[in-house]
Design a protein around this motif. Structure first.
Motif, PDB file in Angstrom:
ATOM      1  N   GLN A  40       0.819  -1.250   0.196  1.00 23.35           N
ATOM      2  CA  GLN A  40      -0.011   0.023   0.057  1.00 23.35           C
ATOM      3  C   GLN A  40       0.955   1.289   0.045  1.00 23.35           C
ATOM      4  O   GLN A  40       0.606   2.052  -0.740  1.00 23.35           O
ATOM      5  CB  GLN A  40      -0.974   0.055   1.090  1.00 23.35           C
ATOM      6  CG  GLN A  40      -1.861  -0.967   1.127  1.00 23.35           C
ATOM      7  CD  GLN A  40      -2.831  -0.880   0.165  1.00 23.35           C
ATOM      8  OE1 GLN A  40      -3.397   0.275  -0.436  1.00 23.35           O
ATOM      9  NE2 GLN A  40      -3.180  -1.848  -0.738  1.00 23.35           N
ATOM     10  N   ALA A  41       2.128   1.125   0.908  1.00 27.46           N
ATOM     11  CA  ALA A  41       2.831   2.374   1.029  1.00 27.46           C
ATOM     12  C   ALA A  41       3.527   2.500  -0.448  1.00 27.46           C
ATOM     13  O   ALA A  41       3.541   3.571  -0.929  1.00 27.46           O
ATOM     14  CB  ALA A  41       3.852   2.353   1.982  1.00 27.46           C
ATOM     15  N   HIS A  73       1.003   4.218  -3.019  1.00 27.22           N
ATOM     16  CA  HIS A  73       0.337   5.310  -2.734  1.00 27.22           C
ATOM     17  C   HIS A  73       1.215   6.292  -2.025  1.00 27.22           C
ATOM     18  O   HIS A  73       0.646   7.541  -1.984  1.00 27.22           O
ATOM     19  CB  HIS A  73      -0.999   5.220  -1.882  1.00 27.22           C
ATOM     20  CG  HIS A  73      -1.861   3.835  -2.692  1.00 27.22           C
ATOM     21  ND1 HIS A  73      -2.242   4.407  -3.916  1.00 27.22           N
ATOM     22  CD2 HIS A  73      -2.099   2.910  -2.402  1.00 27.22           C
ATOM     23  CE1 HIS A  73      -3.129   3.551  -4.108  1.00 27.22           C
ATOM     24  NE2 HIS A  73      -2.823   2.394  -3.355  1.00 27.22           N
ATOM     25  N   TYR A  74       2.267   6.013  -1.490  1.00 25.56           N
ATOM     26  CA  TYR A  74       3.313   6.957  -0.523  1.00 25.56           C
ATOM     27  C   TYR A  74       4.734   6.513  -0.903  1.00 25.56           C
ATOM     28  O   TYR A  74       5.252   6.210   0.070  1.00 25.56           O
ATOM     29  CB  TYR A  74       2.644   6.977   1.013  1.00 25.56           C
ATOM     30  CG  TYR A  74       1.279   7.065   1.311  1.00 25.56           C
ATOM     31  CD1 TYR A  74       1.243   8.082   1.746  1.00 25.56           C
ATOM     32  CD2 TYR A  74       0.475   5.895   1.291  1.00 25.56           C
ATOM     33  CE1 TYR A  74      -0.276   8.405   2.110  1.00 25.56           C
ATOM     34  CE2 TYR A  74      -0.688   6.178   1.542  1.00 25.56           C
ATOM     35  CZ  TYR A  74      -1.159   7.336   2.091  1.00 25.56           C
ATOM     36  OH  TYR A  74      -2.506   7.377   2.424  1.00 25.56           O
ATOM     37  N   TRP A 115       7.801   4.879   1.602  1.00 27.50           N
ATOM     38  CA  TRP A 115       8.272   3.345   1.423  1.00 27.50           C
ATOM     39  C   TRP A 115       9.639   3.530   1.130  1.00 27.50           C
ATOM     40  O   TRP A 115      10.505   2.735   1.496  1.00 27.50           O
ATOM     41  CB  TRP A 115       7.587   3.045   0.083  1.00 27.50           C
ATOM     42  CG  TRP A 115       7.846   1.517  -0.085  1.00 27.50           C
ATOM     43  CD1 TRP A 115       7.415   0.309   0.553  1.00 27.50           C
ATOM     44  CD2 TRP A 115       8.920   0.964  -1.154  1.00 27.50           C
ATOM     45  NE1 TRP A 115       8.087  -0.670   0.112  1.00 27.50           N
ATOM     46  CE2 TRP A 115       8.647  -0.521  -0.866  1.00 27.50           C
ATOM     47  CE3 TRP A 115       9.761   1.797  -1.962  1.00 27.50           C
ATOM     48  CZ2 TRP A 115       9.671  -1.163  -1.790  1.00 27.50           C
ATOM     49  CZ3 TRP A 115      10.197   0.794  -3.092  1.00 27.50           C
ATOM     50  CH2 TRP A 115      10.467  -0.552  -2.809  1.00 27.50           C
ATOM     51  N   LYS A 152      -6.807   4.935   9.075  1.00 25.68           N
ATOM     52  CA  LYS A 152      -7.250   5.401   7.748  1.00 25.68           C
ATOM     53  C   LYS A 152      -7.768   6.971   7.891  1.00 25.68           C
ATOM     54  O   LYS A 152      -7.516   7.781   6.705  1.00 25.68           O
ATOM     55  CB  LYS A 152      -8.564   4.668   7.322  1.00 25.68           C
ATOM     56  CG  LYS A 152      -8.057   3.415   6.590  1.00 25.68           C
ATOM     57  CD  LYS A 152      -9.511   2.574   6.388  1.00 25.68           C
ATOM     58  CE  LYS A 152      -9.287   1.231   5.891  1.00 25.68           C
ATOM     59  NZ  LYS A 152      -8.617   1.099   4.505  1.00 25.68           N
ATOM     60  N   PRO A 169      -1.085   4.162   5.293  1.00 26.53           N
ATOM     61  CA  PRO A 169      -1.379   3.030   4.592  1.00 26.53           C
ATOM     62  C   PRO A 169      -1.695   1.809   5.661  1.00 26.53           C
ATOM     63  O   PRO A 169      -1.061   1.774   6.625  1.00 26.53           O
ATOM     64  CB  PRO A 169      -0.021   2.659   4.152  1.00 26.53           C
ATOM     65  CG  PRO A 169       0.986   3.378   4.586  1.00 26.53           C
ATOM     66  CD  PRO A 169       0.480   4.625   5.219  1.00 26.53           C
TER      67      PRO A 169
END
Lengths: 120, 120
Positions: free
Chosen positions: A37-38, A41-42, A46, A75, A80
């Motif tokens: 997820q990281a 989206h980030y 990461w 959330k 994430p």
């Protein structure tokens, strides 16, 4: 662990009394899924976390309810997350929520959610 | 677990008598690091494994020597691996080799290396 600017926290339910093998597999699942997820989206978080050595901390939750509340808080802060449910092939009923991966994310943001939890 | 065409195996040393929290964090580390190796170098395996639900199995090694021999075997078969050493901030001396992640890779190839090991 204050020297780490980024961390990932794996929250595991203690009320399930999982075996060590189950803990290892479920924690691995949470770690990989939350890291993905990281990464998607980030990616800055990461990358920094990987370069810093992937700080990971395992902490306790007492119930499914507590796991779900932590997911909701994470959330809300747009961190994430990955909530893991067991396939139920071995020691737990299918669909049992076993653990929650949060982060990698900046440690100060992580601490708002998991800073008060006891180490697993 | 024969329905899974791809799997990841996390081999953990039992001689270290790690706490459950240490097991969770080290297994997470091995899972993420070996998955990253796969994502970078064997992206078809990685994708198929993610889509299949990330089958993960935790198994036992009795010593550092056994961990290193398994790593060597996996490398000879050109499987993705990640050998994890602990930072030594908590319960173990710095640099202790705690576990080995192998895969994700096709289950038949994984079984050649880890098929005989006992579940953790």
């Amino acid at each position: 662990m204050s020297e780490f600017k980024y961390k990932q926290v794996i929250v595991l339910r203690v009320d399930l009394r999982m075996s060590k093998g189950k803990i290892a597999a479920q924690a691995g699942h949470a770690a990989v899924s939350a890291a993905e997820q990281a990464r998607k989206h980030y990616s800055d978080w990461w990358k920094a976390w990987i370069e810093e050595g992937q700080c990971k901390i395992a902490v306790k939750a007492g119930s499914e309810q507590e796991l779900l509340e932590l997911e909701l808080k994470a959330k809300k802060l747009k961190l994430p997350t990955a909530l893991i449910s067991d396939r139920g092939l071995t020691e737990l009923p299918p669909g049992t929520l076993t653990c929650l991966g949060i982060g990698p994310a900046p440690s100060d943001q992580m601490d708002k959610i998991t800073g008060e939890l006891n180490l697993f």
